[in-house]
Motif scaffolding. Structure first.
Motif, PDB file in Angstrom:
ATOM      1  N   ALA A 109     -29.265 -40.392 -13.708  1.00  0.00           N
ATOM      2  CA  ALA A 109     -28.524 -40.695 -12.634  1.00  0.00           C
ATOM      3  C   ALA A 109     -29.138 -40.305 -11.285  1.00  0.00           C
ATOM      4  N   ASP A 110     -30.009 -39.003 -10.978  1.00  0.00           N
ATOM      5  CA  ASP A 110     -30.566 -38.865  -9.938  1.00  0.00           C
ATOM      6  C   ASP A 110     -31.753 -39.347  -9.627  1.00  0.00           C
ATOM      7  N   CYS A 111     -32.594 -39.787 -10.714  1.00  0.00           N
ATOM      8  CA  CYS A 111     -33.826 -40.547 -10.450  1.00  0.00           C
ATOM      9  C   CYS A 111     -33.591 -42.040  -9.794  1.00  0.00           C
ATOM     10  N   ASP A 112     -34.831 -42.355  -9.098  1.00  0.00           N
ATOM     11  CA  ASP A 112     -34.695 -43.839  -8.463  1.00  0.00           C
ATOM     12  C   ASP A 112     -35.792 -44.626  -9.356  1.00  0.00           C
ATOM     13  N   VAL A 113     -37.078 -43.998  -9.698  1.00  0.00           N
ATOM     14  CA  VAL A 113     -37.804 -44.608 -10.747  1.00  0.00           C
ATOM     15  C   VAL A 113     -37.987 -44.154 -12.102  1.00  0.00           C
ATOM     16  N   PRO A 169     -23.356 -40.130 -14.978  1.00  0.00           N
ATOM     17  CA  PRO A 169     -22.658 -39.398 -14.053  1.00  0.00           C
ATOM     18  C   PRO A 169     -22.981 -39.708 -12.725  1.00  0.00           C
ATOM     19  N   SER A 170     -22.145 -39.051 -11.867  1.00  0.00           N
ATOM     20  CA  SER A 170     -22.333 -39.111 -10.392  1.00  0.00           C
ATOM     21  C   SER A 170     -23.650 -38.352 -10.058  1.00  0.00           C
ATOM     22  N   LYS A 171     -24.402 -38.664  -8.940  1.00  0.00           N
ATOM     23  CA  LYS A 171     -25.809 -38.280  -8.524  1.00  0.00           C
ATOM     24  C   LYS A 171     -25.426 -36.793  -8.286  1.00  0.00           C
TER      25      LYS A 171
END
Length: 420
Positions: free
Chosen positions: A312-316, A227-229
């Motif tokens: 979706a929200d995470c970077d790592v 999904p979108s962030k």
């Protein structure tokens, strides 16, 4: 009255090996009914539950008539866990390639059995196998291939007389203790081939069972769109660890690494741990360790849709496991083109190059993990390329296209099918 007592005894005897779910009580009722018909002249002796010949006759008739097919897939249980879910995926892939589902035999019942049957896959439990060796052999020999999924230990000694090729799709890392405890060494003597999910198993098999044919055969992962962030603060770098809360998963290593970061650096980050509590005492200790880290949240399991939002929200995506064959969360990280940070001892470590398509740290070393996190926070721009390269690991090893290719190639080879 005597007939009623016989039926009751027979029912009690066989019910130990069959599901007690209401949906499957008809199986018990039918077997008791068949027993009365077959034994009306008393040729099988009395009482019924002292008559293995009668029981085996009924079971032989049932399995030979009802459970016929090209493939037999044996799973250790019907739980909604990794290996049985992979078994369901394998069954669906076999149907797509060969036009028919395998017959599925479970060593223990569970909720996933409904999902198999709702797709039209015939399932039964190990207690329904014929007792006598010749009857059992006839049943197993009716298939072209038997695939044993994971630690189906109740089945390990069953197929020793069959001439049908047997494959063991192993999802775990073995040691000699588990080999001896489950008598896996005997099972391996009549296995045609071992498909191992984790590359960590290659050296072990080569050292201890060099004569056994073996091949790396990872699970496939159906691609999903994120999904979108939803995160509101784009300046924060989000780290996500998904895994059960137990010592084996090394949660304490991750927390210690976070704790060792400079406070101003932690303020630039958000850390989340999501997982089911497996060790209550360990969980309480982790809560205590994390109590002074305001940037860290330890959360219970979430729904699949919620988990996709966290991805979706995470970077790592992080793993800090001390031992893990091939954790699916890291594979999901590759699939979603996230930067993956994990120990150099887990299965995926043998598939990547450090700083090329993933970031590795020394297993169990919180200081090394802290240093890797620190560099990611300070220089995240240079890690975008590594995250994109990690996506290629998913495509090369774990995509459903690759999985289907592996299934067809290996099964065709075992069945002697010539490539066109």
């Amino acid at each position: 009255m005597k007939d009623f007592i016989q039926k009751l005894g027979f029912l009690l005897n066989i019910s130990r090996n069959l599901s007690t779910d209401r949906r499957y009580l008809k199986t018990l009722r039918n077997i008791v009914k068949e027993s009365s018909i077959l034994n009306k002249n008393g040729e099988f002796g009395l009482p019924l539950f002292y008559s293995p010949a009668l029981l085996s006759s009924i079971l032989k008739k049932r399995v030979l008539e009802k459970y016929r097919g090209k493939f037999l897939l044996v799973t250790h249980e019907f739980s909604r866990t990794g290996a049985p879910m992979a078994g369901l995926m394998l069954a669906e892939t076999i149907k797509k390639i060969y036009g028919e589902y395998p017959i599925v035999l479970g060593c223990a019942d569970g909720p996933l059995r409904f999902e198999f049957e709702n797709k039209g896959i015939k399932t039964f439990l190990i207690g329904e196998l014929p007792f006598f060796r010749n009857d059992l052999k006839d049943f197993l020999d009716s298939f072209d291939l038997i695939i044993v999924n994971s630690f189906a230990s109740l089945f390990f000694e069953v197929p020793k007389d069959t001439s049908v090729p047997i494959v063991w799709w192993n999802h775990e890392v073995l040691d000699m203790n588990s080999i001896k405890k489950m008598r896996i060494d005997k099972f391996l003597t009549f296995v045609s081939e071992v498909w191992f999910v984790s590359p960590l198993l290659e050296d072990f098999l080569k050292k201890h069972f060099s004569k056994v044919r073996r091949t790396f055969f990872p699970y496939g992962l159906l691609e999903e769109k994120l999904p979108s962030k939803s995160k509101t603060d784009e300046s924060l770098l989000n780290f996500l660890l998904v895994g059960s809360i137990e010592k084996r998963k090394g949660i304490h290593i991750f927390i210690d690494a976070i704790s060792a970061l400079p406070e101003k650096m932690r303020e630039k980050c958000s850390f989340k741990i999501i997982g089911k509590v497996m060790e209550q005492g360990y969980y309480k200790k982790m809560l205590d360790r994390a109590s002074n880290i305001k940037e860290l949240d330890i959360l219970p399991p979430v729904s699949h849709d919620e988990l996709l939002q966290y991805y979706a929200d995470c970077d790592v995506v992080v793993s800090s496991s001390k031992s893990d064959p091939l954790p699916i969360v890291i594979t999901e990280g590759f699939m979603h083109s996230k930067l993956c940070l994990f120990p150099d001892s887990i299965g995926q470590a043998l598939l990547v190059e450090d700083k090329k398509n993933a970031v590795l740290f020394k297993t169990g070393n919180a200081k090394d993990l802290k240093n890797k996190i620190e560099d990611i926070v300070l220089n995240f721009d240079k890690y975008h390329y590594i995250a994109k390269e990690g996506r290629k690991i998913y495509e090369e090893y774990f995509s459903m296209e690759k999985f289907s290719e592996n299934v067809k190639s290996k099964i065709d080879s075992l069945l002697g099918v010539q490539w066109c």
